[in-house]
Structures are given as structure tokens and as C-alpha cells.
Motif scaffolding. Structure first.
Motif, PDB file in Angstrom:
ATOM      1  N   GLN A 146       1.511   8.700  -6.640  1.00 11.05           N
ATOM      2  CA  GLN A 146       1.573  10.125  -6.310  1.00 11.05           C
ATOM      3  C   GLN A 146       2.833  10.797  -6.857  1.00 11.05           C
ATOM      4  O   GLN A 146       2.799  11.962  -7.229  1.00 11.05           O
ATOM      5  N   THR A 160      -3.759   1.662 -11.100  1.00 12.19           N
ATOM      6  CA  THR A 160      -4.733   2.524 -10.424  1.00 12.19           C
ATOM      7  C   THR A 160      -6.004   1.743 -10.086  1.00 12.19           C
ATOM      8  O   THR A 160      -6.606   1.958  -9.036  1.00 12.19           O
ATOM      9  N   PHE A 213      -5.383  -0.495  -7.064  1.00 18.27           N
ATOM     10  CA  PHE A 213      -5.367   0.301  -5.839  1.00 18.27           C
ATOM     11  C   PHE A 213      -6.777   0.741  -5.456  1.00 18.27           C
ATOM     12  O   PHE A 213      -7.144   0.735  -4.277  1.00 18.27           O
ATOM     13  N   GLU A 231       0.841  -1.211   0.000  1.00 19.09           N
ATOM     14  CA  GLU A 231       0.000   0.000   0.000  1.00 19.09           C
ATOM     15  C   GLU A 231       0.875   1.258   0.000  1.00 19.09           C
ATOM     16  O   GLU A 231       0.631   2.201  -0.764  1.00 19.09           O
ATOM     17  N   LEU A 256      -8.583  -0.242  -1.912  1.00 18.61           N
ATOM     18  CA  LEU A 256      -9.130   0.762  -0.993  1.00 18.61           C
ATOM     19  C   LEU A 256     -10.615   0.511  -0.733  1.00 18.61           C
ATOM     20  O   LEU A 256     -11.083   0.631   0.405  1.00 18.61           O
ATOM     21  N   GLU A 270     -11.321   7.997  -1.687  1.00 20.05           N
ATOM     22  CA  GLU A 270     -10.035   7.856  -2.381  1.00 20.05           C
ATOM     23  C   GLU A 270     -10.108   6.751  -3.438  1.00 20.05           C
ATOM     24  O   GLU A 270      -9.518   6.872  -4.517  1.00 20.05           O
ATOM     25  N   ARG A 325       1.050   7.631 -12.846  1.00 21.55           N
ATOM     26  CA  ARG A 325      -0.325   7.176 -12.565  1.00 21.55           C
ATOM     27  C   ARG A 325      -1.058   6.835 -13.854  1.00 21.55           C
ATOM     28  O   ARG A 325      -2.279   6.865 -13.911  1.00 21.55           O
ATOM     29  N   TRP A 338      -9.198   7.085  -7.588  1.00 20.84           N
ATOM     30  CA  TRP A 338      -8.310   6.265  -8.431  1.00 20.84           C
ATOM     31  C   TRP A 338      -9.088   5.531  -9.530  1.00 20.84           C
ATOM     32  O   TRP A 338      -8.546   5.243 -10.597  1.00 20.84           O
ATOM     33  N   ARG A 381       1.027   3.685  -3.343  1.00 23.86           N
ATOM     34  CA  ARG A 381       0.574   5.068  -3.133  1.00 23.86           C
ATOM     35  C   ARG A 381       1.693   6.044  -3.532  1.00 23.86           C
ATOM     36  O   ARG A 381       1.459   7.036  -4.217  1.00 23.86           O
ATOM     37  N   ARG A 382       2.910   5.732  -3.096  1.00 20.55           N
ATOM     38  CA  ARG A 382       4.063   6.570  -3.447  1.00 20.55           C
ATOM     39  C   ARG A 382       4.252   6.611  -4.965  1.00 20.55           C
ATOM     40  O   ARG A 382       4.477   7.676  -5.544  1.00 20.55           O
ATOM     41  N   GLN A 405     -12.438   4.614   3.110  1.00 14.98           N
ATOM     42  CA  GLN A 405     -11.545   4.709   1.949  1.00 14.98           C
ATOM     43  C   GLN A 405     -12.294   4.908   0.622  1.00 14.98           C
ATOM     44  O   GLN A 405     -11.676   4.994  -0.430  1.00 14.98           O
TER      45      GLN A 405
END
Length: 202
Positions: A72, A82, A85, A64, A89, A99, A76, A103, A68-69, A96
Motif C-alpha cells: 500500500q 502481490t 499475498f 500480513e 488472502l 481483496e 506494488r 492483488w 500489506r503496508r 478475503q
């Protein structure tokens, strides 16, 4: 010294990462290269190796953080990342959902990067489905909040979420009809958000 591994041969490390078998030293080395790397494309490649390793050895928290890193800071544009993820979430629960929807929207923007064919149709169908479920859940949450605290701000937010749920359901329904996929759930969710069936009929 033995803990500092060599990570120059990225191809062989990609293979190890797919098995979730990178050593602590190799991970540290890749993180070091990531920090020093000057190009976004190389950072993205290194980051993907770390993500794959965490995914394949079941390190969910690490995965995770890394994904996410990656999304961001590095890249992406890969719809599979995406979307993965977004679903992750969504499965974590209602806190969640917002968010997760964010994505899912990114995935929709880049969906053309998926290979065409039956696999593409199935992925896009599932994407529209997840997007509809998330926006519907956010609308339901907003309605619950509005019942507890009736104020203009909550009212406006609830109406915004309902419109989003309605439009997302209609887009899913249109795609389902066009691609000969099941339409019942999309239609039912469309009617639920719209308040009647007029908006959801041809």
C-alpha cells in the motif's frame, strides 16, 4: 541500550532475515530507518528485509501487516509479492476473496517482470487459475445473496460477477491452450459461468 541494534549493514541483515533471525533490536532499528528514509527505493528495500524475516520465522500476522503496508505504501510492482499475498488472502477464506482478486489483478499487470521460460508459464497459468477461482467464488456468493434478497442492486452485482467469472475463465482457458497446459478445469468453469459451451469453444 543493548536493545538498540545497529542496522547499517543491510546486506548482512538480509542474510539474517532469510533465516528469520533478526533480533528485536535490529527490527526496531530497521523500522526507525524506514520512518526516516527519504527515498521510496530505500524504504522498499528495508521493508522487504522485514517481510522476509517475518516470513522465515513463521510470524504470519506480522508478515500480513508488513506485506500489506509494503504494497500500500512502498511498492506494488513485484508480481511475486502481490501473488503471494493474493494466495494468502484466498486461503484465509471467503471474506478475503475480493481483496485477493484485487492483488491478483495487480500481479497480472506486472507479470512480465517474472523471468521468462517454463517457470514463467507455470506462474502465469497459476495466476489465471487463482483469478478465475476467486471471481467464480465471488459470483457464487453473489448468487446466494440474490436468492436471499432479490433487489435490483443485488441483481446487477450478480450479473457483473458472473461476467467477470466468465471472462476470467475464458482468459485462463486461452492461456492454457496457447501454452499447452491442462484445459479441462478452465473449460468447465468457463461453461459454468457462460451457461453453455459456445462462449468457451474456439
Amino acid at each position: 541500550i543493548s536493545d538498540i541494534a545497529n542496522c547499517e549493514d543491510l546486506m548482512s541483515l538480509e542474510g539474517k532475515a532469510m533465516m528469520g533471525e533478526l533480533s528485536t533490536g535490529e527490527i526496531k532499528c530497521l523500522e526507525g530507518r524506514l520512518t526516516l528514509s527519504r527515498t521510496q527505493s530505500e524504504r522498499s528495500k528495508l521493508s522487504i528485509v522485514l517481510i522476509n524475516n517475518a516470513q522465515n520465522n513463521g510470524e504470519t500476522e506480522s508478515w500480513e501487516f508488513l506485506i500489506r503496508r509494503h504494497l500500500q505504501r512502498y511498492d506494488r510492482s513485484d508480481p511475486s509479492l502481490t501473488f503471494a499475498f493474493s494466495i494468502y488472502l484466498y486461503q484465509k477464506g471467503k471474506t478475503q476473496y475480493s481483496e485477493a482478486l484485487h492483488w491478483a489483478e495487480y500481479t497480472l499487470e506486472n507479470k512480465q517482470r517474472w523471468a521468462s521460460g517454463a517457470d514463467y508459464v507455470e506462474k502465469v497459468y497459476q495466476l489465471y487459475k487463482v483469478r478465475t477461482i476467486l471471481s467464480t467464488q465471488l459470483w457464487i456468493e453473489a448468487e446466494a445473496q440474490l436468492r436471499k434478497d432479490k433487489n435490483p442492486e443485488n441483481q446487477a452485482y450478480t450479473e457483473e460477477m458472473r461476467a467477470l467469472a466468465k471472462n476470467n475463465a475464458r482468459e485462463w482457458l486461452d492461456y492454457a491452450r496457447a501454452s499447452n497446459k491442462p484445459t479441462k478445469q478452465a473449460f468447465d468453469m468457463c461453461v459454468s459461468a457462460a451457461g453453455d459451451s459456445t462462449f468457451c469453444t474456439y
